[in-house]
Motif scaffolding. Structure first.
Motif, PDB file in Angstrom:
ATOM      1  N   PHE A  47      73.796  33.580  47.263  1.00 47.84           N
ATOM      2  CA  PHE A  47      72.272  32.680  47.386  1.00 47.84           C
ATOM      3  C   PHE A  47      71.225  33.717  47.377  1.00 47.84           C
ATOM      4  O   PHE A  47      71.519  34.864  47.978  1.00 47.84           O
ATOM      5  CB  PHE A  47      71.801  31.847  48.611  1.00 47.84           C
ATOM      6  N   ARG A  48      70.682  34.092  46.333  1.00 53.55           N
ATOM      7  CA  ARG A  48      69.519  35.074  46.103  1.00 53.55           C
ATOM      8  C   ARG A  48      68.078  34.754  46.136  1.00 53.55           C
ATOM      9  O   ARG A  48      67.698  33.532  45.362  1.00 53.55           O
ATOM     10  CB  ARG A  48      69.740  35.807  44.798  1.00 53.55           C
ATOM     11  N   GLN A  49      67.132  35.269  46.694  1.00 58.21           N
ATOM     12  CA  GLN A  49      65.793  34.797  46.717  1.00 58.21           C
ATOM     13  C   GLN A  49      64.792  35.938  46.462  1.00 58.21           C
ATOM     14  O   GLN A  49      64.949  36.996  47.244  1.00 58.21           O
ATOM     15  CB  GLN A  49      65.445  34.236  47.932  1.00 58.21           C
ATOM     16  N   TRP A  50      64.117  35.869  45.534  1.00 62.00           N
ATOM     17  CA  TRP A  50      62.968  36.926  45.291  1.00 62.00           C
ATOM     18  C   TRP A  50      61.847  36.819  45.717  1.00 62.00           C
ATOM     19  O   TRP A  50      61.417  35.780  46.230  1.00 62.00           O
ATOM     20  CB  TRP A  50      62.904  37.031  43.532  1.00 62.00           C
ATOM     21  N   ASP A  51      61.309  38.058  45.956  1.00 63.83           N
ATOM     22  CA  ASP A  51      59.768  38.041  46.709  1.00 63.83           C
ATOM     23  C   ASP A  51      59.061  39.214  46.280  1.00 63.83           C
ATOM     24  O   ASP A  51      59.622  39.962  45.393  1.00 63.83           O
ATOM     25  CB  ASP A  51      60.298  38.450  48.211  1.00 63.83           C
ATOM     26  N   ASP A  52      57.828  39.276  46.871  1.00 61.86           N
ATOM     27  CA  ASP A  52      57.066  40.356  46.490  1.00 61.86           C
ATOM     28  C   ASP A  52      56.559  40.558  44.827  1.00 61.86           C
ATOM     29  O   ASP A  52      56.509  41.737  44.163  1.00 61.86           O
ATOM     30  CB  ASP A  52      57.311  41.991  46.833  1.00 61.86           C
ATOM     31  N   PHE A  53      56.623  39.689  44.105  1.00 60.66           N
ATOM     32  CA  PHE A  53      56.437  39.504  42.557  1.00 60.66           C
ATOM     33  C   PHE A  53      55.007  40.237  42.374  1.00 60.66           C
ATOM     34  O   PHE A  53      54.076  40.048  43.059  1.00 60.66           O
ATOM     35  CB  PHE A  53      56.392  37.963  42.014  1.00 60.66           C
ATOM     36  N   TYR A  54      54.850  40.977  41.184  1.00 58.86           N
ATOM     37  CA  TYR A  54      53.627  41.408  40.863  1.00 58.86           C
ATOM     38  C   TYR A  54      53.005  40.274  40.277  1.00 58.86           C
ATOM     39  O   TYR A  54      53.375  39.456  39.440  1.00 58.86           O
ATOM     40  CB  TYR A  54      53.763  42.591  39.555  1.00 58.86           C
ATOM     41  N   ILE A  55      51.714  40.146  40.246  1.00 58.50           N
ATOM     42  CA  ILE A  55      50.622  39.016  39.875  1.00 58.50           C
ATOM     43  C   ILE A  55      49.456  39.604  39.469  1.00 58.50           C
ATOM     44  O   ILE A  55      48.588  40.205  40.454  1.00 58.50           O
ATOM     45  CB  ILE A  55      50.426  37.980  41.128  1.00 58.50           C
ATOM     46  N   ASP A  56      48.849  39.332  38.481  1.00 60.76           N
ATOM     47  CA  ASP A  56      47.486  39.719  38.034  1.00 60.76           C
ATOM     48  C   ASP A  56      46.727  38.730  38.730  1.00 60.76           C
ATOM     49  O   ASP A  56      46.791  37.321  38.818  1.00 60.76           O
ATOM     50  CB  ASP A  56      47.314  39.659  36.384  1.00 60.76           C
ATOM     51  N   THR A  57      45.526  39.343  39.185  1.00 59.92           N
ATOM     52  CA  THR A  57      44.531  38.451  39.953  1.00 59.92           C
ATOM     53  C   THR A  57      42.958  38.528  39.563  1.00 59.92           C
ATOM     54  O   THR A  57      42.611  39.820  39.652  1.00 59.92           O
ATOM     55  CB  THR A  57      44.708  38.798  41.594  1.00 59.92           C
ATOM     56  N   ILE A  58      42.642  37.573  39.082  1.00 64.34           N
ATOM     57  CA  ILE A  58      41.081  37.227  39.008  1.00 64.34           C
ATOM     58  C   ILE A  58      40.583  36.157  39.643  1.00 64.34           C
ATOM     59  O   ILE A  58      40.906  35.066  39.022  1.00 64.34           O
ATOM     60  CB  ILE A  58      40.623  37.529  37.410  1.00 64.34           C
ATOM     61  N   ASP A  59      39.676  36.174  40.570  1.00 63.78           N
ATOM     62  CA  ASP A  59      39.373  35.200  41.390  1.00 63.78           C
ATOM     63  C   ASP A  59      37.848  35.429  41.814  1.00 63.78           C
ATOM     64  O   ASP A  59      37.482  36.757  41.467  1.00 63.78           O
ATOM     65  CB  ASP A  59      40.093  34.620  42.452  1.00 63.78           C
ATOM     66  N   MET A  60      37.307  34.627  42.860  1.00 67.37           N
ATOM     67  CA  MET A  60      36.003  34.897  43.018  1.00 67.37           C
ATOM     68  C   MET A  60      35.891  36.221  43.977  1.00 67.37           C
ATOM     69  O   MET A  60      34.786  36.616  44.565  1.00 67.37           O
ATOM     70  CB  MET A  60      35.200  33.936  43.548  1.00 67.37           C
ATOM     71  N   SER A  61      37.115  36.495  44.454  1.00 66.19           N
ATOM     72  CA  SER A  61      37.023  37.549  45.726  1.00 66.19           C
ATOM     73  C   SER A  61      37.169  39.016  45.127  1.00 66.19           C
ATOM     74  O   SER A  61      36.975  39.972  45.598  1.00 66.19           O
ATOM     75  CB  SER A  61      38.150  37.477  46.468  1.00 66.19           C
ATOM     76  N   THR A  62      37.758  38.990  43.707  1.00 65.52           N
ATOM     77  CA  THR A  62      37.999  40.304  43.205  1.00 65.52           C
ATOM     78  C   THR A  62      36.969  41.056  42.607  1.00 65.52           C
ATOM     79  O   THR A  62      36.741  42.256  42.325  1.00 65.52           O
ATOM     80  CB  THR A  62      38.859  40.358  42.223  1.00 65.52           C
ATOM     81  N   GLY A  63      35.729  40.346  42.110  1.00 66.17           N
ATOM     82  CA  GLY A  63      34.541  41.241  42.117  1.00 66.17           C
ATOM     83  C   GLY A  63      34.479  41.186  40.383  1.00 66.17           C
ATOM     84  O   GLY A  63      35.188  40.703  39.668  1.00 66.17           O
ATOM     85  N   GLN A  64      33.487  42.066  40.070  1.00 62.90           N
ATOM     86  CA  GLN A  64      33.198  42.313  38.651  1.00 62.90           C
ATOM     87  C   GLN A  64      32.758  43.811  38.687  1.00 62.90           C
ATOM     88  O   GLN A  64      32.411  44.534  39.522  1.00 62.90           O
ATOM     89  CB  GLN A  64      31.978  41.570  38.417  1.00 62.90           C
ATOM     90  N   VAL A  65      32.926  44.237  37.548  1.00 67.62           N
ATOM     91  CA  VAL A  65      32.498  45.994  37.010  1.00 67.62           C
ATOM     92  C   VAL A  65      31.785  45.730  35.893  1.00 67.62           C
ATOM     93  O   VAL A  65      31.494  45.047  35.038  1.00 67.62           O
ATOM     94  CB  VAL A  65      33.905  46.752  36.891  1.00 67.62           C
ATOM     95  N   GLU A  66      30.576  46.981  35.913  1.00 67.89           N
ATOM     96  CA  GLU A  66      29.879  47.220  34.504  1.00 67.89           C
ATOM     97  C   GLU A  66      30.477  48.164  33.961  1.00 67.89           C
ATOM     98  O   GLU A  66      31.089  49.128  34.226  1.00 67.89           O
ATOM     99  CB  GLU A  66      28.631  47.635  35.335  1.00 67.89           C
ATOM    100  N   PHE A  67      30.422  48.078  32.579  1.00 69.89           N
ATOM    101  CA  PHE A  67      30.626  48.945  31.509  1.00 69.89           C
ATOM    102  C   PHE A  67      29.786  48.842  30.179  1.00 69.89           C
ATOM    103  O   PHE A  67      29.838  47.792  29.694  1.00 69.89           O
ATOM    104  CB  PHE A  67      32.022  48.582  31.123  1.00 69.89           C
ATOM    105  N   GLU A  68      29.148  49.940  30.083  1.00 71.26           N
ATOM    106  CA  GLU A  68      28.225  50.054  29.163  1.00 71.26           C
ATOM    107  C   GLU A  68      27.259  48.671  28.883  1.00 71.26           C
ATOM    108  O   GLU A  68      26.975  48.025  27.955  1.00 71.26           O
ATOM    109  CB  GLU A  68      28.771  50.285  27.526  1.00 71.26           C
ATOM    110  N   ASP A  69      26.433  48.616  30.126  1.00 68.60           N
ATOM    111  CA  ASP A  69      25.540  47.464  30.054  1.00 68.60           C
ATOM    112  C   ASP A  69      26.433  46.132  29.803  1.00 68.60           C
ATOM    113  O   ASP A  69      25.634  45.104  29.719  1.00 68.60           O
ATOM    114  CB  ASP A  69      24.536  47.638  29.002  1.00 68.60           C
ATOM    115  N   ARG A  70      27.698  46.036  30.265  1.00 69.08           N
ATOM    116  CA  ARG A  70      28.577  44.683  30.059  1.00 69.08           C
ATOM    117  C   ARG A  70      29.108  44.463  31.445  1.00 69.08           C
ATOM    118  O   ARG A  70      29.274  45.624  31.960  1.00 69.08           O
ATOM    119  CB  ARG A  70      29.256  44.923  28.960  1.00 69.08           C
ATOM    120  N   THR A  71      29.198  43.248  31.674  1.00 64.77           N
ATOM    121  CA  THR A  71      29.851  42.872  33.002  1.00 64.77           C
ATOM    122  C   THR A  71      31.265  42.252  32.393  1.00 64.77           C
ATOM    123  O   THR A  71      31.321  41.308  31.941  1.00 64.77           O
ATOM    124  CB  THR A  71      28.876  42.062  33.672  1.00 64.77           C
TER     125      THR A  71
END
Length: 493
Positions: free
Chosen positions: A206-230
């Protein structure tokens, strides 16, 4: 090129930061001890320590705190104390290093950003039945495209077709550190001798995997500005919310028996299941990050990342081999025969859909425009079973301290054929204008029969259709390897 809603797209792939060269290093220590308690009990205790260090291409540290401690334990019980019947139990945790592909997600250096737009200008060469001589030349067609693009905002044009990718700015690694994906493995087995000539063993795994990498974009991750773009900020994290799961269960058996001093038989058989809602790796990149954490409001587990049979699932795998040794006095012959069987692997009927029309945007700059939809759950398709018979003959001639040998092999001697992978194209409104948009949160999508004309699909109000070549092999690599002859000459010393 055609008008908006078709496949004509414009891409801009700028590199904003030059690379100075990245560096990845793993320091590891492993300790193991074997303890013989008595004639019946033997124990193995071990532990492994791994530390990842990574320097990004712009010279800044990305990861320097990924510490992993992996324990190992095994116990063997010899029932009679003579090795004839043993029970084995073990547990181990196995972890990998930080993969460059994942580390590069937060590295701005030497990596192109990605921006794309849908072309919505004048139709160009939009009649697929037009003769070649009536088509506008490529140079003129491209001039029309780019004249329209730059007259309508150019690289400042909004909205974008998809969420832009800007490595190191809109894509970063978790500042709290990353743990490498890992797997826990439990085994329980029994092994026995068959007189003085054979051994047999069976293990439940029996094998069980854990700690997968996951790309996260939600309302808690925020936003960034770049060349007057968000832009919405994407953070590569470990899946600590239990979004992903992946489990393997298997029965592994093996048998070896020597009927005479010359004639041997061997058999292995594995019955297994691999289930979950993420593969989490590729054959050429190792661990990769999943997308289920990107804009979660626009997804639903039941159809976007459902649990089922994964692509590596193979229910049965068997090997049976026979060998016969024939000494001649001027060298030795070894004749062998192997029969192989592997059941087909799983895949899924899935396509891409746009859910933006059915979600109230909570504040994202560029909500995801395309997400996967599994029409029959995960793992509803299976490739062909594979069977093959292989034979070989090896002649060995001792010459002082050397062995000169010649081996002739024939693989898949009966030239059996199987389709091991195939075209899995599924069209939706994201691909074809004649298919209707549907709300995946409230509607059950309607399938248009494969090969049906566009007007038939429109009259049905269909939402999806299997591609023209769905289920058919795409290339020679999709077929079982045909009969193959191999001749090997070598020296052993």
């Amino acid at each position: 090129m055609r008008s908006s809603g078709t496949s004509t797209r414009i891409y801009w792939l700028p590199i904003f930061v030059p690379s100075e060269g990245s560096h990845y290093k793993v320091d590891s220590v492993y300790l193991n001890d074997r303890w013989v308690l008595n004639e019946h009990w033997t124990f193995n205790l071990g532990v492994r320590y791994d530390k990842n260090d990574a320097v990004s291409g712009d010279g800044s540290f990305q990861i320097d705190n990924s510490d992993v401690i992996s324990p190992r334990f095994a116990a063997n019980f010899d029932v009679f104390g003579d090795g004839k019947l043993k029970f084995i139990a073990s547990y181990g945790q196995y972890t990998g290093r930080l993969a460059e592909g994942v580390g590069n997600d937060g590295d701005p250096a030497g990596r192109n950003s990605s921006f794309s737009w849908s072309y919505a200008g004048p139709p160009v060469n939009d009649d697929p039945m037009a003769p070649t001589e009536d088509l506008i030349p490529t140079e003129e067609a491209l001039a029309i495209l780019f004249d329209w693009f730059f007259a309508n905002g150019g690289v400042d044009r909004r909205p974008l077709r998809t969420t832009p990718s800007i490595p190191g700015l809109a894509n970063v690694l978790d500042p709290n550190g990353l743990t490498s994906p890992n797997v826990d493995e439990w085994t329980l087995g029994v092994g026995a001798t068959l007189g003085s000539r054979g051994v047999v063993r069976a293990d439940l795994v029996f094998r069980q995997w854990d700690d997968f990498y996951i790309d996260t974009i939600d309302m808690s991750t925020g936003q960034v500005e770049f060349e007057d773009r968000t832009f919405d900020l994407e953070i590569v994290k470990n899946d600590n919310q239990g979004i992903y799961n992946r489990e393997y269960r298997g029965l592994h058996t093996q048998l070896q028996y020597r009927f005479t001093d010359r004639f041997n038989l061997g058999l292995t058989y594995t019955l297994s299941k691999l289930e979950g809602n993420v593969t989490g790796e590729t054959w050429n990149s190792g661990p990769v990050s999943g997308s289920a954490g990107r804009y979660p409001e626009y997804r639903e587990e039941s159809w976007n990342y459902p649990t089922g049979y994964l692509t590596g699932d193979r229910r049965h795998r068997a090997r049976l081999w026979l060998t016969y040794d024939l000494p001649t006095g001027i060298g030795d012959f070894v004749f062998s025969l192997m029969q192989r069987f592997e059941s087909g692997t799983a895949s899924s009927t899935d396509g891409s859909i746009d859910t933006r029309s059915f979600v109230d945007n909570p504040g994202y700059q560029n909500p995801v425009s395309s997400v996967s939809y599994f029409f029959y759950g995960r793992g509803d398709l299976t490739s062909d079973n594979l069977t093959a018979t292989d034979i070989s003959v090896t002649y060995t001639l001792p010459i002082k301290d050397l062995d000169l040998y010649l081996t002739a092999q024939v693989f898949n001697i009966f030239n059996e054929q199987a389709v091991l992978s195939f075209d899995e194209t599924v069209n939706t409104e994201d691909d074809e204008d004649y298919l209707a948009l549907f709300n995946p949160f409230t509607e059950t999508p309607i399938e248009c029969p494969q090969g049906a004309a566009p007007e038939v699909c429109e009259d049905m109000g269909a939402h999806w259709q299997l591609g023209e070549n769905f289920g058919l092999p795409d290339s020679e690599g999709d077929y079982q390897t045909p009969r193959r002859f191999v001749l090997t000459l070598g020296l052993r010393f």
